[in-house]
Design an enzyme around this catalytic site. Structure first.
Site, PDB file in Angstrom:
ATOM      1  N   GLY A  18      31.072  42.543  43.609  1.00 29.47           N
ATOM      2  CA  GLY A  18      31.222  43.035  44.984  1.00 29.47           C
ATOM      3  C   GLY A  18      30.679  44.445  45.193  1.00 29.47           C
ATOM      4  O   GLY A  18      29.647  44.824  44.620  1.00 29.47           O
ATOM      5  N   ILE A  19      31.402  45.205  46.021  1.00 26.18           N
ATOM      6  CA  ILE A  19      30.955  46.550  46.412  1.00 26.18           C
ATOM      7  C   ILE A  19      30.839  47.474  45.199  1.00 26.18           C
ATOM      8  O   ILE A  19      29.888  48.260  45.095  1.00 26.18           O
ATOM      9  CB  ILE A  19      31.940  47.133  47.462  1.00 26.18           C
ATOM     10  N   ASP A  60      41.826  49.121  33.041  1.00 26.83           N
ATOM     11  CA  ASP A  60      42.723  48.755  34.135  1.00 26.83           C
ATOM     12  C   ASP A  60      43.072  50.037  34.892  1.00 26.83           C
ATOM     13  O   ASP A  60      43.745  50.921  34.347  1.00 26.83           O
ATOM     14  CB  ASP A  60      43.975  48.084  33.547  1.00 26.83           C
ATOM     15  N   ARG A 146      47.227  41.707  57.747  1.00 27.62           N
ATOM     16  CA  ARG A 146      46.764  42.681  56.760  1.00 27.62           C
ATOM     17  C   ARG A 146      47.797  43.792  56.623  1.00 27.62           C
ATOM     18  O   ARG A 146      47.461  44.957  56.478  1.00 27.62           O
ATOM     19  CB  ARG A 146      45.381  43.256  57.166  1.00 27.62           C
ATOM     20  N   TYR A 149      47.971  45.502  53.020  1.00 23.91           N
ATOM     21  CA  TYR A 149      46.594  45.954  52.762  1.00 23.91           C
ATOM     22  C   TYR A 149      46.258  47.149  53.667  1.00 23.91           C
ATOM     23  O   TYR A 149      45.798  48.197  53.184  1.00 23.91           O
ATOM     24  CB  TYR A 149      45.623  44.792  53.016  1.00 23.91           C
ATOM     25  N   VAL A 182      32.799  42.390  54.412  1.00 28.34           N
ATOM     26  CA  VAL A 182      31.607  42.406  53.566  1.00 28.34           C
ATOM     27  C   VAL A 182      31.631  41.172  52.671  1.00 28.34           C
ATOM     28  O   VAL A 182      32.681  40.845  52.097  1.00 28.34           O
ATOM     29  CB  VAL A 182      31.616  43.692  52.694  1.00 28.34           C
ATOM     30  N   PRO A 185      32.663  38.270  46.183  1.00 30.57           N
ATOM     31  CA  PRO A 185      33.346  37.124  45.560  1.00 30.57           C
ATOM     32  C   PRO A 185      34.781  36.959  46.051  1.00 30.57           C
ATOM     33  O   PRO A 185      35.237  35.834  46.276  1.00 30.57           O
ATOM     34  CB  PRO A 185      33.292  37.465  44.065  1.00 30.57           C
ATOM     35  N   ARG A 190      38.887  34.165  49.490  1.00 30.76           N
ATOM     36  CA  ARG A 190      39.845  34.144  50.621  1.00 30.76           C
ATOM     37  C   ARG A 190      39.494  33.010  51.586  1.00 30.76           C
ATOM     38  O   ARG A 190      40.369  32.324  52.107  1.00 30.76           O
ATOM     39  CB  ARG A 190      39.847  35.495  51.362  1.00 30.76           C
ATOM     40  N   ARG A 207      34.600  37.918  64.350  1.00 30.69           N
ATOM     41  CA  ARG A 207      35.257  39.190  64.673  1.00 30.69           C
ATOM     42  C   ARG A 207      34.341  40.395  64.431  1.00 30.69           C
ATOM     43  O   ARG A 207      34.656  41.517  64.812  1.00 30.69           O
ATOM     44  CB  ARG A 207      36.589  39.335  63.916  1.00 30.69           C
TER      45      ARG A 207
HETATM   46  N1  NAD Z   1      34.836  42.690  50.901  1.00 29.71           N
HETATM   47  C1  NAD Z   1      35.302  43.185  52.047  1.00 29.71           C
HETATM   48  O1  NAD Z   1      35.210  42.569  53.122  1.00 29.71           O
HETATM   49  C2  NAD Z   1      35.937  44.562  52.067  1.00 29.71           C
HETATM   50  C3  NAD Z   1      36.177  45.181  53.313  1.00 29.71           C
HETATM   51  C4  NAD Z   1      36.762  46.437  53.339  1.00 29.71           C
HETATM   52  C5  NAD Z   1      37.114  47.060  52.154  1.00 29.71           C
HETATM   53  N2  NAD Z   1      36.891  46.430  50.969  1.00 29.71           N
HETATM   54  C6  NAD Z   1      37.296  47.115  49.723  1.00 29.71           C
HETATM   55  O2  NAD Z   1      36.181  47.261  48.876  1.00 29.71           O
HETATM   56  C7  NAD Z   1      36.604  47.238  47.520  1.00 29.71           C
HETATM   57  C8  NAD Z   1      35.825  46.184  46.756  1.00 29.71           C
HETATM   58  O3  NAD Z   1      36.070  44.920  47.350  1.00 29.71           O
HETATM   59  P1  NAD Z   1      35.047  43.695  47.138  1.00 29.71           P
HETATM   60  O4  NAD Z   1      35.496  42.627  48.061  1.00 29.71           O
HETATM   61  O5  NAD Z   1      33.639  44.193  47.232  1.00 29.71           O
HETATM   62  O6  NAD Z   1      35.253  43.306  45.599  1.00 29.71           O
HETATM   63  P2  NAD Z   1      36.116  42.140  44.946  1.00 29.71           P
HETATM   64  O7  NAD Z   1      37.490  42.130  45.545  1.00 29.71           O
HETATM   65  O8  NAD Z   1      35.362  40.867  44.962  1.00 29.71           O
HETATM   66  O9  NAD Z   1      36.211  42.662  43.447  1.00 29.71           O
HETATM   67  C9  NAD Z   1      37.212  43.550  43.042  1.00 29.71           C
HETATM   68  C10 NAD Z   1      36.968  43.975  41.607  1.00 29.71           C
HETATM   69  O10 NAD Z   1      38.079  44.788  41.222  1.00 29.71           O
HETATM   70  C11 NAD Z   1      38.439  44.475  39.886  1.00 29.71           C
HETATM   71  N3  NAD Z   1      39.834  44.850  39.670  1.00 29.71           N
HETATM   72  C12 NAD Z   1      40.936  44.288  40.228  1.00 29.71           C
HETATM   73  N4  NAD Z   1      42.038  44.895  39.771  1.00 29.71           N
HETATM   74  C13 NAD Z   1      41.625  45.870  38.926  1.00 29.71           C
HETATM   75  C14 NAD Z   1      42.298  46.837  38.144  1.00 29.71           C
HETATM   76  N5  NAD Z   1      43.632  46.922  38.144  1.00 29.71           N
HETATM   77  N6  NAD Z   1      41.571  47.700  37.395  1.00 29.71           N
HETATM   78  C15 NAD Z   1      40.226  47.612  37.379  1.00 29.71           C
HETATM   79  N7  NAD Z   1      39.520  46.708  38.085  1.00 29.71           N
HETATM   80  C16 NAD Z   1      40.228  45.841  38.850  1.00 29.71           C
HETATM   81  C17 NAD Z   1      38.208  42.962  39.810  1.00 29.71           C
HETATM   82  O11 NAD Z   1      38.106  42.521  38.469  1.00 29.71           O
HETATM   83  C18 NAD Z   1      36.909  42.818  40.616  1.00 29.71           C
HETATM   84  O12 NAD Z   1      35.776  42.989  39.783  1.00 29.71           O
HETATM   85  C19 NAD Z   1      38.117  47.006  47.560  1.00 29.71           C
HETATM   86  O13 NAD Z   1      38.794  48.234  47.488  1.00 29.71           O
HETATM   87  C20 NAD Z   1      38.317  46.356  48.917  1.00 29.71           C
HETATM   88  O14 NAD Z   1      39.626  46.540  49.412  1.00 29.71           O
HETATM   89  C21 NAD Z   1      36.315  45.210  50.897  1.00 29.71           C
END
Ligand code: NAD
Length: 247
Positions: A18-19, A60, A146, A149, A182, A185, A190, A207
């Site tokens: 992801g991000i 972690d 949410r 969150y 965004v 995975p 979800r 949305r």
């Molecule tokens: N995807 C979206 O729509 C979106 C929107 C707004 C904000 N965000 C935020 O962006 C960030 C990344 O989200 P995403 O959806 O791109 O990625 P994702 O949720 O698909 O991946 C999250 C990653 O975090 C790792 N992770 C989880 N718990 C962990 C821990 N305790 N220690 C270390 N690593 C851990 C997982 O192994 C995974 O690789 C998050 O903070 C999320 O809240 C995402």
């Protein structure tokens, strides 16, 4: 590639997918020396296979001892990118105490631990940039289902401003990014886990005022700016990168 980050050592959390992953790659492509961490060893090793110059470390971000032990092995960190986050679905009525505790640990306590461990290095080296991933679902805007969150992501904005205020005289900047929806995975999970995945996908897209999801690379581009010396007058702010959802 512009080498805007040449000479900078950058630590990224949640870099397995992801991000976090896209941002680790963008930092690397702009010349930074990147250390990518995640709880998931499998995704980290795939990242390292594709980009052998990105160092990886299973970590972690909710475990203070693990973090401080690892940070002690690093000589300097110019930029910390905190991307760890988890989405709990539901209102306050569906949020059990265990959900509350888990979300607070993963989404905000992790950032407290990471910033606390890295700041002494940044103070010693007279500068640094911390970038925390918040969300449009935060103090910026309320979204249905949410509850915890949004609570934690609002806290990320408060944590960011507090650190920015405390360390502004030390040449340490702290900013956050508030993405809209965004593709990632966990977003796909979800959708797949919802009772009606086709409708869930349609609703997520509907949305977004631009009629599409954001890409992780669009978030990474702002992270590169905040990590670089192009943003040296920017601190304590939250940049919305959300396709207009918070307008
Ligand atoms: N995807 C979206 O729509 C979106 C929107 C707004 C904000 N965000 C935020 O962006 C960030 C990344 O989200 P995403 O959806 O791109 O990625 P994702 O949720 O698909 O991946 C999250 C990653 O975090 C790792 N992770 C989880 N718990 C962990 C821990 N305790 N220690 C270390 N690593 C851990 C997982 O192994 C995974 O690789 C998050 O903070 C999320 O809240 C995402």
């Amino acid at each position: 590639m512009t080498n805007r980050l040449e000479g900078k050592k950058i630590l990224v959390t949640a870099a397995g997918q992801g991000i976090g992953r896209a941002t680790a790659v963008a930092f690397h492509n702009d010349g930074a020396n990147v250390i990518a961490t995640d709880i998931n060893e499998k995704t980290l090793s795939a990242l390292n296979k594709e980009f052998p110059n990105i160092k990886t470390k299973k970590m972690d971000s909710t475990q203070a001892n693990e973090i401080s032990k690892f940070i002690k092995t690093i000589d300097k960190i110019d930029v910390l990118f905190n991307a760890v986050g988890f989405v709990h679905h539901g209102s306050i009525l569906e949020c059990e105490e265990k959900d509350w505790d888990f979300s607070l640990d993963v989404n905000i306590k992790s950032m407290y631990f990471m910033c606390k461990a890295v700041l002494p290095l940044m103070i010693k080296q007279n500068g640094g940039s911390i970038i925390n991933v918040s969300s449009c679902a935060s103090s910026l805007k309320g979204f249905p289902n949410r509850f915890v969150y949004g609570t934690t992501k609002g806290a990320v904005i408060g944590l960011t401003k507090s650190i920015a205020a405390d360390f502004v005289k030390k040449n340490i900047r702290c900013n956050s990014i508030a993405p809209g929806t965004v593709f990632s995975p966990s977003w796909q999970d979800r959708v797949n886990q919802s009772p009606d995945p086709v409708k869930a996908k349609k609703d997520f897209i509907a949305r977004q005022p631009m009629g599409r999801l954001g890409t992780a690379e669009e978030i990474a581009a702002i992270a590169v700016y905040l990590a670089s010396d192009d943003s040296t007058f920017t601190t304590g702010t939250t940049i919305s990168v959300d396709g207009g959802i918070s307008i």
